[in-house]
Design a protein around this motif. Sequence first.
Motif, PDB file in Angstrom:
ATOM      1  N   PRO A 135       4.183   7.685  46.887  1.00  0.00           N
ATOM      2  CA  PRO A 135       4.415   6.550  46.731  1.00  0.00           C
ATOM      3  C   PRO A 135       6.413   6.002  47.426  1.00  0.00           C
ATOM      4  CG  PRO A 135       4.432   7.364  44.422  1.00  0.00           C
ATOM      5  CD  PRO A 135       4.384   8.678  45.631  1.00  0.00           C
ATOM      6  N   THR A 136       6.792   7.116  47.781  1.00  0.00           N
ATOM      7  CA  THR A 136       8.476   6.480  48.225  1.00  0.00           C
ATOM      8  C   THR A 136       8.056   6.163  50.379  1.00  0.00           C
ATOM      9  OG1 THR A 136       8.413   9.018  49.338  1.00  0.00           O
ATOM     10  CG2 THR A 136       9.340   8.040  47.716  1.00  0.00           C
ATOM     11  N   LYS A 137       6.534   6.054  50.158  1.00  0.00           N
ATOM     12  CA  LYS A 137       6.591   6.176  51.559  1.00  0.00           C
ATOM     13  C   LYS A 137       5.159   4.547  52.465  1.00  0.00           C
ATOM     14  CE  LYS A 137       6.618  10.227  54.315  1.00  0.00           C
ATOM     15  NZ  LYS A 137       7.002  11.341  53.659  1.00  0.00           N
ATOM     16  N   VAL A 138       5.043   3.655  51.053  1.00  0.00           N
ATOM     17  CA  VAL A 138       4.551   2.478  50.884  1.00  0.00           C
ATOM     18  C   VAL A 138       5.246   1.488  50.639  1.00  0.00           C
ATOM     19  CG1 VAL A 138       2.621   3.574  49.908  1.00  0.00           C
ATOM     20  CG2 VAL A 138       4.432   2.444  48.581  1.00  0.00           C
ATOM     21  N   ALA A 139       4.383   0.175  52.190  1.00  0.00           N
ATOM     22  CA  ALA A 139       4.850  -1.056  52.373  1.00  0.00           C
ATOM     23  C   ALA A 139       5.535  -1.149  50.638  1.00  0.00           C
ATOM     24  CB  ALA A 139       4.294  -2.300  52.628  1.00  0.00           C
ATOM     25  N   LYS A 140       7.465  -2.297  50.360  1.00  0.00           N
ATOM     26  CA  LYS A 140       7.010  -2.478  49.342  1.00  0.00           C
ATOM     27  C   LYS A 140       7.447  -3.888  48.582  1.00  0.00           C
ATOM     28  CE  LYS A 140       9.109   2.144  48.550  1.00  0.00           C
ATOM     29  NZ  LYS A 140       9.058   2.509  47.258  1.00  0.00           N
ATOM     30  N   GLY A 177       1.664   3.155  43.179  1.00  0.00           N
ATOM     31  CA  GLY A 177       2.708   3.536  42.687  1.00  0.00           C
ATOM     32  C   GLY A 177       3.176   2.354  42.344  1.00  0.00           C
ATOM     33  N   CYS A 178       3.373   1.220  42.432  1.00  0.00           N
ATOM     34  CA  CYS A 178       3.650   0.260  41.637  1.00  0.00           C
ATOM     35  C   CYS A 178       3.983  -0.344  40.738  1.00  0.00           C
ATOM     36  CB  CYS A 178       3.862  -1.424  43.151  1.00  0.00           C
ATOM     37  SG  CYS A 178       1.988  -2.272  43.089  1.00  0.00           S
ATOM     38  N   THR A 179       4.220  -1.403  39.638  1.00  0.00           N
ATOM     39  CA  THR A 179       3.981  -1.848  38.845  1.00  0.00           C
ATOM     40  C   THR A 179       3.740  -3.405  39.450  1.00  0.00           C
ATOM     41  OG1 THR A 179       4.902   0.267  37.164  1.00  0.00           O
ATOM     42  CG2 THR A 179       5.360  -1.866  36.212  1.00  0.00           C
ATOM     43  N   GLY A 183      -1.217   0.396  30.162  1.00  0.00           N
ATOM     44  CA  GLY A 183      -1.423  -0.132  31.813  1.00  0.00           C
ATOM     45  C   GLY A 183      -1.177   0.605  32.823  1.00  0.00           C
ATOM     46  N   LYS A 184      -1.427   1.184  33.031  1.00  0.00           N
ATOM     47  CA  LYS A 184      -1.368   2.680  33.784  1.00  0.00           C
ATOM     48  C   LYS A 184      -3.263   2.514  34.034  1.00  0.00           C
ATOM     49  CE  LYS A 184       2.657   5.406  33.222  1.00  0.00           C
ATOM     50  NZ  LYS A 184       2.416   7.217  33.353  1.00  0.00           N
ATOM     51  N   ILE A 185      -3.824   1.855  35.764  1.00  0.00           N
ATOM     52  CA  ILE A 185      -5.103   2.548  35.864  1.00  0.00           C
ATOM     53  C   ILE A 185      -5.416   2.022  37.689  1.00  0.00           C
ATOM     54  CG2 ILE A 185      -5.423  -0.864  34.669  1.00  0.00           C
ATOM     55  CD1 ILE A 185      -4.488  -1.584  37.345  1.00  0.00           C
ATOM     56  N   ASN A 186      -6.595   2.658  37.283  1.00  0.00           N
ATOM     57  CA  ASN A 186      -6.413   3.408  38.138  1.00  0.00           C
ATOM     58  C   ASN A 186      -6.360   2.346  39.940  1.00  0.00           C
ATOM     59  OD1 ASN A 186      -7.516   5.528  40.289  1.00  0.00           O
ATOM     60  ND2 ASN A 186      -8.785   6.614  38.972  1.00  0.00           N
ATOM     61  N   ILE A 187      -5.557   3.466  40.793  1.00  0.00           N
ATOM     62  CA  ILE A 187      -5.907   2.476  42.232  1.00  0.00           C
ATOM     63  C   ILE A 187      -7.250   1.879  42.189  1.00  0.00           C
ATOM     64  CG2 ILE A 187      -5.761   4.329  43.757  1.00  0.00           C
ATOM     65  CD1 ILE A 187      -3.960   1.311  44.694  1.00  0.00           C
ATOM     66  N   ASN A 200     -11.483 -12.986  36.017  1.00  0.00           N
ATOM     67  CA  ASN A 200     -10.029 -12.880  35.943  1.00  0.00           C
ATOM     68  C   ASN A 200      -9.506 -13.997  36.902  1.00  0.00           C
ATOM     69  OD1 ASN A 200     -11.598 -12.131  33.835  1.00  0.00           O
ATOM     70  ND2 ASN A 200     -10.451  -9.839  33.537  1.00  0.00           N
ATOM     71  N   LYS A 201      -8.856 -14.895  36.703  1.00  0.00           N
ATOM     72  CA  LYS A 201      -7.812 -15.015  37.316  1.00  0.00           C
ATOM     73  C   LYS A 201      -6.658 -14.555  37.157  1.00  0.00           C
ATOM     74  CE  LYS A 201     -10.777 -18.802  38.280  1.00  0.00           C
ATOM     75  NZ  LYS A 201     -11.892 -19.801  37.753  1.00  0.00           N
ATOM     76  N   PHE A 202      -5.360 -14.114  38.663  1.00  0.00           N
ATOM     77  CA  PHE A 202      -4.068 -13.963  38.442  1.00  0.00           C
ATOM     78  C   PHE A 202      -3.171 -14.757  38.495  1.00  0.00           C
ATOM     79  CE2 PHE A 202      -6.569 -10.076  36.586  1.00  0.00           C
ATOM     80  CZ  PHE A 202      -6.372  -9.874  35.196  1.00  0.00           C
ATOM     81  N   GLN A 203      -2.026 -14.632  39.239  1.00  0.00           N
ATOM     82  CA  GLN A 203      -0.986 -15.089  39.764  1.00  0.00           C
ATOM     83  C   GLN A 203      -0.095 -14.029  39.631  1.00  0.00           C
ATOM     84  OE1 GLN A 203       1.383 -18.542  39.605  1.00  0.00           O
ATOM     85  NE2 GLN A 203       2.119 -18.364  41.527  1.00  0.00           N
ATOM     86  N   ILE A 204       0.185 -13.255  40.975  1.00  0.00           N
ATOM     87  CA  ILE A 204       1.472 -11.633  40.809  1.00  0.00           C
ATOM     88  C   ILE A 204       2.791 -12.410  41.301  1.00  0.00           C
ATOM     89  CG2 ILE A 204       2.374 -10.080  42.312  1.00  0.00           C
ATOM     90  CD1 ILE A 204      -0.438  -9.398  43.335  1.00  0.00           C
ATOM     91  N   LEU A 205       3.369 -11.970  39.412  1.00  0.00           N
ATOM     92  CA  LEU A 205       5.305 -12.162  39.622  1.00  0.00           C
ATOM     93  C   LEU A 205       5.961 -11.720  39.871  1.00  0.00           C
ATOM     94  CD1 LEU A 205       4.322 -14.076  35.549  1.00  0.00           C
ATOM     95  CD2 LEU A 205       4.405 -14.971  37.956  1.00  0.00           C
ATOM     96  N   GLU A 206       5.708 -10.540  40.029  1.00  0.00           N
ATOM     97  CA  GLU A 206       6.413  -9.235  40.154  1.00  0.00           C
ATOM     98  C   GLU A 206       5.998  -8.119  40.222  1.00  0.00           C
ATOM     99  OE1 GLU A 206      10.098  -6.576  38.106  1.00  0.00           O
ATOM    100  OE2 GLU A 206       9.038  -8.375  37.127  1.00  0.00           O
ATOM    101  N   ILE A 207       6.380  -6.915  41.942  1.00  0.00           N
ATOM    102  CA  ILE A 207       6.515  -6.290  42.032  1.00  0.00           C
ATOM    103  C   ILE A 207       7.038  -4.719  42.390  1.00  0.00           C
ATOM    104  CG2 ILE A 207       5.343  -4.783  44.179  1.00  0.00           C
ATOM    105  CD1 ILE A 207       3.839  -7.190  45.356  1.00  0.00           C
TER     106      ILE A 207
END
Length: 160
Positions: free
Chosen positions: A78-83, A89-91, A118-122, A148-155
């Motif tokens: 997870p330390t080598k993915v785009a942040k 690995g992100c929440t 809330g831990k879902i398989n990638i 389902n429609k979502f808006q991403i608020l935080e990564i």
Amino acid sequence: MSERVPMTRAGYNKIKAELNVLENEQMPEIEKRIATARAEGDLSENAEYHGARESQGLLQAKINLLKDKLARATLMDPTKVAKDQVSFGCTIVVKDLDFGDTEEFTLVGAGEEDYDTGKINIASPLAQGFVGKKVGDRVEVEVPAGTNKFQILEIRFEDE
């Protein structure tokens, strides 16, 4: 089913430990039940024997599934993915655009999923709908009941 299964070292170890219990504890126990039932004589009407054989088949199927997951495992760091985008690995905190409530998901590998927390398989359709998206993006995910429609608020990443 030749696609890779992304997971962390912890998820890999969890699946391996489960496999060890199934093969070295539960399977020998079922084999003892079969031997005991077989010793009782006529197998054609021996419900205990047939039940034990069915349990053995189900357990073997689960063992085969876990072995397959481990064979196809790709250990992710997870330390080598785009942040700045949704990735392994992100929440993420998302707003459900139909109901207005917020939800939090952590994208994890096989063996680590826990839908109650809330831990879902990638690899799940829900997670795949979010992968590669950024804060502010709107996402539509097809589910059996519709879209389902979502808006991403935080990564965020837990190591930060």
